[in-house]
Design an enzyme around this catalytic site. Structure first.
Site, PDB file in Angstrom:
ATOM      1  N   HIS A  20       0.847  -1.209   0.000  1.00 18.70           N
ATOM      2  CA  HIS A  20       0.000   0.000   0.000  1.00 18.70           C
ATOM      3  C   HIS A  20       0.876   1.251   0.000  1.00 18.70           C
ATOM      4  O   HIS A  20       1.773   1.388   0.834  1.00 18.70           O
ATOM      5  CB  HIS A  20      -0.890   0.034   1.241  1.00 18.70           C
ATOM      6  CG  HIS A  20      -1.934  -1.037   1.269  1.00 18.70           C
ATOM      7  ND1 HIS A  20      -3.276  -0.794   1.042  1.00 18.70           N
ATOM      8  CD2 HIS A  20      -1.839  -2.374   1.496  1.00 18.70           C
ATOM      9  CE1 HIS A  20      -3.959  -1.924   1.142  1.00 18.70           C
ATOM     10  NE2 HIS A  20      -3.118  -2.909   1.421  1.00 18.70           N
ATOM     11  N   HIS A  64      -9.053  -8.068  -0.810  1.00 15.75           N
ATOM     12  CA  HIS A  64      -8.602  -8.428   0.536  1.00 15.75           C
ATOM     13  C   HIS A  64      -9.694  -9.317   1.144  1.00 15.75           C
ATOM     14  O   HIS A  64     -10.824  -8.844   1.352  1.00 15.75           O
ATOM     15  CB  HIS A  64      -8.494  -7.193   1.425  1.00 15.75           C
ATOM     16  CG  HIS A  64      -7.258  -6.374   1.247  1.00 15.75           C
ATOM     17  ND1 HIS A  64      -7.040  -5.584   0.156  1.00 15.75           N
ATOM     18  CD2 HIS A  64      -6.177  -6.212   2.057  1.00 15.75           C
ATOM     19  CE1 HIS A  64      -5.873  -4.964   0.299  1.00 15.75           C
ATOM     20  NE2 HIS A  64      -5.320  -5.324   1.440  1.00 15.75           N
ATOM     21  N   GLU A 101      -8.929 -12.224   5.956  1.00 12.88           N
ATOM     22  CA  GLU A 101      -7.924 -11.606   6.831  1.00 12.88           C
ATOM     23  C   GLU A 101      -8.570 -11.333   8.203  1.00 12.88           C
ATOM     24  O   GLU A 101      -8.128 -11.867   9.208  1.00 12.88           O
ATOM     25  CB  GLU A 101      -7.407 -10.300   6.214  1.00 12.88           C
ATOM     26  CG  GLU A 101      -6.362  -9.571   7.056  1.00 12.88           C
ATOM     27  CD  GLU A 101      -6.030  -8.167   6.529  1.00 12.88           C
ATOM     28  OE1 GLU A 101      -6.870  -7.548   5.855  1.00 12.88           O
ATOM     29  OE2 GLU A 101      -4.912  -7.689   6.831  1.00 12.88           O
ATOM     30  N   ASP A 139       2.723  -5.710   2.395  1.00 12.12           N
ATOM     31  CA  ASP A 139       1.515  -4.984   2.801  1.00 12.12           C
ATOM     32  C   ASP A 139       1.843  -3.506   3.067  1.00 12.12           C
ATOM     33  O   ASP A 139       1.528  -2.669   2.234  1.00 12.12           O
ATOM     34  CB  ASP A 139       0.856  -5.628   4.027  1.00 12.12           C
ATOM     35  CG  ASP A 139      -0.653  -5.430   4.059  1.00 12.12           C
ATOM     36  OD1 ASP A 139      -1.213  -5.008   3.040  1.00 12.12           O
ATOM     37  OD2 ASP A 139      -1.273  -5.723   5.102  1.00 12.12           O
TER      38      ASP A 139
HETATM   39  O1  LIG Z   1      -4.117  -5.419   5.376  1.00 10.15           O
HETATM   40  C1  LIG Z   1      -4.993  -4.585   5.088  1.00 10.15           C
HETATM   41  N1  LIG Z   1      -6.288  -4.964   5.090  1.00 10.15           N
HETATM   42  C2  LIG Z   1      -7.299  -4.130   4.775  1.00 10.15           C
HETATM   43  N2  LIG Z   1      -7.093  -2.843   4.456  1.00 10.15           N
HETATM   44  C3  LIG Z   1      -5.830  -2.393   4.478  1.00 10.15           C
HETATM   45  C4  LIG Z   1      -4.741  -3.211   4.784  1.00 10.15           C
HETATM   46  N3  LIG Z   1      -3.622  -2.455   4.719  1.00 10.15           N
HETATM   47  C5  LIG Z   1      -4.013  -1.218   4.377  1.00 10.15           C
HETATM   48  N4  LIG Z   1      -5.337  -1.163   4.241  1.00 10.15           N
HETATM   49  C6  LIG Z   1      -6.169   0.006   3.914  1.00 10.15           C
HETATM   50  O2  LIG Z   1      -5.981   0.363   2.567  1.00 10.15           O
HETATM   51  C7  LIG Z   1      -5.982   1.788   2.479  1.00 10.15           C
HETATM   52  C8  LIG Z   1      -5.426   2.246   1.168  1.00 10.15           C
HETATM   53  O3  LIG Z   1      -4.102   1.856   0.981  1.00 10.15           O
HETATM   54  C9  LIG Z   1      -5.228   2.194   3.722  1.00 10.15           C
HETATM   55  O4  LIG Z   1      -5.457   3.557   4.035  1.00 10.15           O
HETATM   56  C10 LIG Z   1      -5.811   1.246   4.746  1.00 10.15           C
HETATM   57  O5  LIG Z   1      -7.008   1.786   5.272  1.00 10.15           O
HETATM   58 ZN   LIG Z   2      -3.331  -4.905   2.141  1.00 12.39          ZN
END
Ligand SMILES: O=c1[nH]cnc2c1ncn2[C@@H]1O[C@H](CO)[C@@H](O)[C@H]1O
Ligand SMILES: [Zn+2]
Length: 348
Positions: free
Chosen positions: A21, A204, A207, A285
């Site tokens: 991200h 996603h 998780e 991630d």
């Molecule tokens: O592991 C994750 N699971 C779900 N959402 C995530 C994860 N890591 C980051 N974000 C979400 O994705 C947005 C945009 O990049 C981030 O701001 C966060 O809210």
């Molecule tokens: Zn992610």
């Protein structure tokens, strides 16, 4: 001859990162400068003291707590220059770990507080990555994220904009955010539209909620890859489906432990998934939120699970296979990786 998995060897290993991200990859020193340029106050003005504001600690108890860290960083990512810069620095950080290819994901709607359009946010991230490619030789693709807590209309706007950049930097769309509160079926229309527009889909899932979400993502949202999928083992027939369809899992070990997708390293199912024939890939991630980097992820696998050099290479090449690249570009990347691997004595 058996290769020792040393720090130096891991660093030299050519790698890829498919799940990264943008707003989880910002260096604290960059936040200091962005705050200064933009006239935003900071709680502290020392890069080490900023880290606790940006990174989770060992006490992180859930994905929700993990996600709260992003509010701090996104405030500084509302201008064209900031998006361009952090994208560029993702390429730079990738190069420092000999990561040859990154798929950088971000949610345009989180970067519009100062009036940028969805298209503009995508354009600036692509430009930063293009500069990064020129300066560091790191190939990159953008995955455009829909957020679970955003309205359907808001997410439809995102996929419509993403499609305009297909073949020009954007490689796929994703769904991220609070999985426990927003089940995937709410987003069927959004991803039906993505599919109609010809955009590959990763979601996603599995998780912060169970395997049923992986099923929904694959069967009804059209996902061809799954972000994490850690909890897939809770349902044998869904696991079978994912295996038979050769759907890659974008696993992110350190993040998965922090968000409590699994309670402990002992129960992290990576070996089990490989043994059951799943297509596992290893990713970071959020380097700045998780305090990780791609070398460290492979280090953990070697240390905690006894992964050998050939096993690590196999995981890396799974990543190449799973990349959202045109076949000809994938071939080029694979050749480049194989050349480096053989000069490290890793291919026969
Ligand atoms: O592991 C994750 N699971 C779900 N959402 C995530 C994860 N890591 C980051 N974000 C979400 O994705 C947005 C945009 O990049 C981030 O701001 C966060 O809210
Ligand atoms: Zn992610």
């Amino acid at each position: 001859m058996e290769v020792l998995v040393t720090e130096d060897w891991l660093l030299k290993l050519p790698k890829v990162d498919l799940h990264l991200h943008l707003d989880g990859s910002v260096k604290p020193e960059t936040i200091l400068e962005l705050a200064l340029h933009q006239g935003i106050d900071l709680p502290v003005y020392d890069k080490d003291q900023l880290i606790p504001h940006m990174r989770v600690n060992d006490e992180c108890s859930s994905l929700t707590e993990y996600l709260s860290k992003f509010h701090f960083t996104t405030r500084f990512l509302q201008l064209a220059e900031a998006l361009d810069r952090v994208a560029y620095e993702v390429a730079q950080q990738a190069a420092e770990h000999n990561c040859k290819y990154v798929e950088v994901r971000f949610a345009p709607q989180l970067h519009r507080d100062m009036g940028l359009t969805v298209e503009e946010t995508i354009q600036h991230v692509i430009e930063g990555l293009n500069r990064g490619r020129r300066d560091f030789g790191v190939r990159a693709g953008v995955i455009v994220i829909c957020m679970r807590h955003h309205a359907i209309e808001t997410n439809l706007e995102v996929v419509t904009a993403a499609a305009k950049f297909a073949g020009r930097g954007v490689v796929a769309v994703d769904l991220a955010g609070d999985e426990a509160s927003y089940p995937p079926e709410i987003f069927r229309d959004v991803f039906a539209e993505s599919k109609r527009l010809g955009l590959p889909i990763t979601i996603h899932a599995g998780e912060a909620a169970g395997a049923a979400n992986v099923y929904e993502a694959v069967a009804n949202l059209g996902a061809v890859r799954i972000g994490h999928g850690v909890r897939l083992r809770e349902n044998a027939s869904i696991l079978e489906l994912v295996r038979n369809r050769r759907i890659p899992l974008e696993m992110c070990p350190i993040s998965n432990i922090q968000t409590k997708a699994v309670p402990s390293w002992e129960s992290y199912p990576i070996r089990e998934y490989l043994e059951r024939g799943l297509m596992v890939t290893i990713n970071t991630d959020n380097p700045s939120v998780s305090g990780t980097n791609i070398t460290k992820e492979y280090r953990v696998l070697a240390d905690r699970f006894g992964f050998t050099a050939p096993e690590l290479v196999k995981l890396i090449m799974n990543g190449v296979e799973a990349a959202f690249l045109e076949e000809s570009d994938k071939l080029t990347l694979r050749r480049e990786m194989e050349n480096e691997l053989s000069s490290l004595g890793l291919l026969n």
